[in-house]
Design a protein around this motif. Sequence first.
Motif, PDB file in Angstrom:
ATOM      1  N   GLN A 105       0.811  -1.211   0.000  1.00 58.99           N
ATOM      2  CA  GLN A 105       0.000   0.000   0.000  1.00 58.99           C
ATOM      3  C   GLN A 105       0.849   1.268   0.000  1.00 58.99           C
ATOM      4  N   VAL A 110       0.575   1.203  -7.474  1.00 62.03           N
ATOM      5  CA  VAL A 110       0.209  -0.197  -7.303  1.00 62.03           C
ATOM      6  C   VAL A 110      -1.287  -0.335  -7.580  1.00 62.03           C
ATOM      7  N   TRP A 112      -4.851  -2.364  -6.926  1.00 59.43           N
ATOM      8  CA  TRP A 112      -5.440  -3.054  -5.787  1.00 59.43           C
ATOM      9  C   TRP A 112      -6.874  -3.444  -6.066  1.00 59.43           C
ATOM     10  N   ASP A 132      -7.124  -9.080   0.107  1.00 56.17           N
ATOM     11  CA  ASP A 132      -6.596  -7.933  -0.629  1.00 56.17           C
ATOM     12  C   ASP A 132      -5.607  -8.485  -1.636  1.00 56.17           C
ATOM     13  N   TYR A 134      -2.747  -6.914  -4.344  1.00 53.45           N
ATOM     14  CA  TYR A 134      -2.010  -5.776  -4.880  1.00 53.45           C
ATOM     15  C   TYR A 134      -1.150  -6.313  -6.009  1.00 53.45           C
ATOM     16  N   GLU A 136       1.949  -5.070  -8.446  1.00 50.36           N
ATOM     17  CA  GLU A 136       2.971  -4.071  -8.733  1.00 50.36           C
ATOM     18  C   GLU A 136       3.600  -4.415 -10.083  1.00 50.36           C
TER      19      GLU A 136
END
Length: 150
Positions: A105, A110, A112, A132, A134, A136
């Motif tokens: 975060q 990034v 999400w 969650d 994410y 990158e």
Amino acid sequence: MTACSGADADGARASDERWPRWDESAGVAEVVAFMNVAVPEGATEVEGAVQINPQEDIFLLSFVTDEEKAEDIAEDLRSEEPLRVRKGDSAEGERFGHLGLSEPQTLKEVRWAGVCPPCVSDGRRSKVQWIDIYVETLKAGRARVYLQAF
């Protein structure tokens, strides 16, 4: 009848427990089983950990794969919203730091998405309350995937 502050089987006092703490015996296999996700074939830098907490444990998984496979994983989670850019926020805890990674975060640009598996009727993940993801973007069509679930 036992009390909350009584001794456990090893004679240790329950109040002596430190929270949160890491389950040193748990790794990728335990996290994958809990989240019911598959680490893509050819993924690298695969790391997993379980943080023990008084109310709910936190399961972490991270790996590097190609960007298309990262998108497929996000889609498989059945989030009601697609991956979206999330500007860097302050870190909420130091969980991924345990794996030697930056907190996702806090990363710039990034992407999400979050999902409540029971809310989207995902029976494959009936024990999971929230995930969650994410993603990158890295160089050369690669992406680092961060998954966090409880």
